[in-house]
Design a protein around this motif. Sequence first.
Motif, PDB file in Angstrom:
ATOM      1  N   GLN A  29       0.830  -1.203   0.000  1.00 38.41           N
ATOM      2  CA  GLN A  29       0.000   0.000   0.000  1.00 38.41           C
ATOM      3  C   GLN A  29       0.869   1.260   0.000  1.00 38.41           C
ATOM      4  O   GLN A  29       1.832   1.367   0.750  1.00 38.41           O
ATOM      5  CB  GLN A  29      -0.920   0.007   1.205  1.00 38.41           C
ATOM      6  CG  GLN A  29      -1.941   1.123   1.139  1.00 38.41           C
ATOM      7  CD  GLN A  29      -3.037   0.968   2.171  1.00 38.41           C
ATOM      8  OE1 GLN A  29      -3.107  -0.023   2.879  1.00 38.41           O
ATOM      9  NE2 GLN A  29      -3.892   1.950   2.244  1.00 38.41           N
ATOM     10  N   ALA A  32       2.408   1.635  -5.135  1.00 36.03           N
ATOM     11  CA  ALA A  32       2.017   1.131  -6.457  1.00 36.03           C
ATOM     12  C   ALA A  32       2.402   2.105  -7.562  1.00 36.03           C
ATOM     13  O   ALA A  32       2.503   3.312  -7.338  1.00 36.03           O
ATOM     14  CB  ALA A  32       0.509   0.893  -6.489  1.00 36.03           C
ATOM     15  N   ALA A  34       1.729   4.072 -11.309  1.00 36.69           N
ATOM     16  CA  ALA A  34       0.581   4.769 -11.886  1.00 36.69           C
ATOM     17  C   ALA A  34       0.732   4.820 -13.400  1.00 36.69           C
ATOM     18  O   ALA A  34       1.844   4.794 -13.930  1.00 36.69           O
ATOM     19  CB  ALA A  34       0.472   6.176 -11.318  1.00 36.69           C
ATOM     20  N   TRP A  45      -4.724  10.315 -14.771  1.00 39.61           N
ATOM     21  CA  TRP A  45      -3.886   9.545 -13.862  1.00 39.61           C
ATOM     22  C   TRP A  45      -4.684   8.352 -13.362  1.00 39.61           C
ATOM     23  O   TRP A  45      -5.860   8.469 -13.032  1.00 39.61           O
ATOM     24  CB  TRP A  45      -3.464  10.441 -12.702  1.00 39.61           C
ATOM     25  CG  TRP A  45      -2.528   9.820 -11.737  1.00 39.61           C
ATOM     26  CD1 TRP A  45      -1.167   9.818 -11.815  1.00 39.61           C
ATOM     27  CD2 TRP A  45      -2.865   9.127 -10.533  1.00 39.61           C
ATOM     28  NE1 TRP A  45      -0.641   9.162 -10.741  1.00 39.61           N
ATOM     29  CE2 TRP A  45      -1.661   8.723  -9.935  1.00 39.61           C
ATOM     30  CE3 TRP A  45      -4.059   8.793  -9.910  1.00 39.61           C
ATOM     31  CZ2 TRP A  45      -1.620   8.022  -8.745  1.00 39.61           C
ATOM     32  CZ3 TRP A  45      -4.030   8.087  -8.728  1.00 39.61           C
ATOM     33  CH2 TRP A  45      -2.806   7.712  -8.160  1.00 39.61           C
ATOM     34  N   LEU A  47      -4.225   4.781 -10.781  1.00 42.73           N
ATOM     35  CA  LEU A  47      -3.436   3.967  -9.853  1.00 42.73           C
ATOM     36  C   LEU A  47      -3.513   2.507 -10.269  1.00 42.73           C
ATOM     37  O   LEU A  47      -4.605   1.958 -10.454  1.00 42.73           O
ATOM     38  CB  LEU A  47      -3.970   4.121  -8.429  1.00 42.73           C
ATOM     39  CG  LEU A  47      -3.256   3.303  -7.359  1.00 42.73           C
ATOM     40  CD1 LEU A  47      -1.833   3.824  -7.160  1.00 42.73           C
ATOM     41  CD2 LEU A  47      -4.034   3.344  -6.063  1.00 42.73           C
ATOM     42  N   THR A  49      -3.574  -1.198  -9.435  1.00 40.35           N
ATOM     43  CA  THR A  49      -3.862  -1.989  -8.240  1.00 40.35           C
ATOM     44  C   THR A  49      -3.380  -3.429  -8.365  1.00 40.35           C
ATOM     45  O   THR A  49      -3.243  -4.115  -7.363  1.00 40.35           O
ATOM     46  CB  THR A  49      -5.358  -1.959  -7.907  1.00 40.35           C
ATOM     47  OG1 THR A  49      -6.109  -2.375  -9.048  1.00 40.35           O
ATOM     48  CG2 THR A  49      -5.792  -0.545  -7.519  1.00 40.35           C
ATOM     49  N   ALA A  63      -6.432  -1.052 -13.020  1.00 36.56           N
ATOM     50  CA  ALA A  63      -6.172   0.320 -12.602  1.00 36.56           C
ATOM     51  C   ALA A  63      -7.469   1.020 -12.221  1.00 36.56           C
ATOM     52  O   ALA A  63      -8.526   0.736 -12.793  1.00 36.56           O
ATOM     53  CB  ALA A  63      -5.479   1.085 -13.729  1.00 36.56           C
ATOM     54  N   THR A  64      -7.382   1.935 -11.267  1.00 34.11           N
ATOM     55  CA  THR A  64      -8.532   2.740 -10.870  1.00 34.11           C
ATOM     56  C   THR A  64      -8.352   4.165 -11.386  1.00 34.11           C
ATOM     57  O   THR A  64      -7.262   4.723 -11.318  1.00 34.11           O
ATOM     58  CB  THR A  64      -8.728   2.757  -9.343  1.00 34.11           C
ATOM     59  OG1 THR A  64      -7.548   3.269  -8.733  1.00 34.11           O
ATOM     60  CG2 THR A  64      -9.017   1.382  -8.800  1.00 34.11           C
ATOM     61  N   THR A  71     -15.030   7.007  -9.180  1.00 37.20           N
ATOM     62  CA  THR A  71     -13.861   6.140  -9.305  1.00 37.20           C
ATOM     63  C   THR A  71     -14.299   4.761  -9.788  1.00 37.20           C
ATOM     64  O   THR A  71     -15.210   4.164  -9.219  1.00 37.20           O
ATOM     65  CB  THR A  71     -13.120   6.026  -7.962  1.00 37.20           C
ATOM     66  OG1 THR A  71     -12.734   7.339  -7.546  1.00 37.20           O
ATOM     67  CG2 THR A  71     -11.889   5.154  -8.076  1.00 37.20           C
ATOM     68  N   GLY A  89       6.384   1.970  -9.431  1.00 38.15           N
ATOM     69  CA  GLY A  89       6.175   1.737  -8.009  1.00 38.15           C
ATOM     70  C   GLY A  89       7.457   1.966  -7.227  1.00 38.15           C
ATOM     71  O   GLY A  89       8.561   1.770  -7.740  1.00 38.15           O
TER      72      GLY A  89
END
Length: 101
Positions: A29, A32, A34, A45, A47, A49, A63-64, A71, A89
């Motif tokens: 956490q 990660a 991007a 952008w 993130l 996951t 990705a989120t 989201t 990362g």
Amino acid sequence: MNEISLEPAETRPWRPEDGAPPQVWLWPQGHAPALLVYTGKRWRWALVTARQDWANGRVVYQATITVHGSTTTHLYPWPQPGLRVCSRGSAEPYRAAHRPT
């Protein structure tokens, strides 16, 4: 290249008929990577996951992305023109079944 061709294709989740399950990689956490994802006529952008390495050699990033306050999570095959590395990362990923302690 026009804007329409930049929209990245998504893929469906793995299914048993796809063969062996993918190897899934996660990051600790806050560490990660991007991506920049071209969607809605602009780069956004996202993130990462998880990374999935499918048995057939396919690489899929989960990705989120937040667009207009909403989201959502997407599965994107890599590579493709509508995806770019934004940041790597800050820690090595680990296999999902072998979470570090």
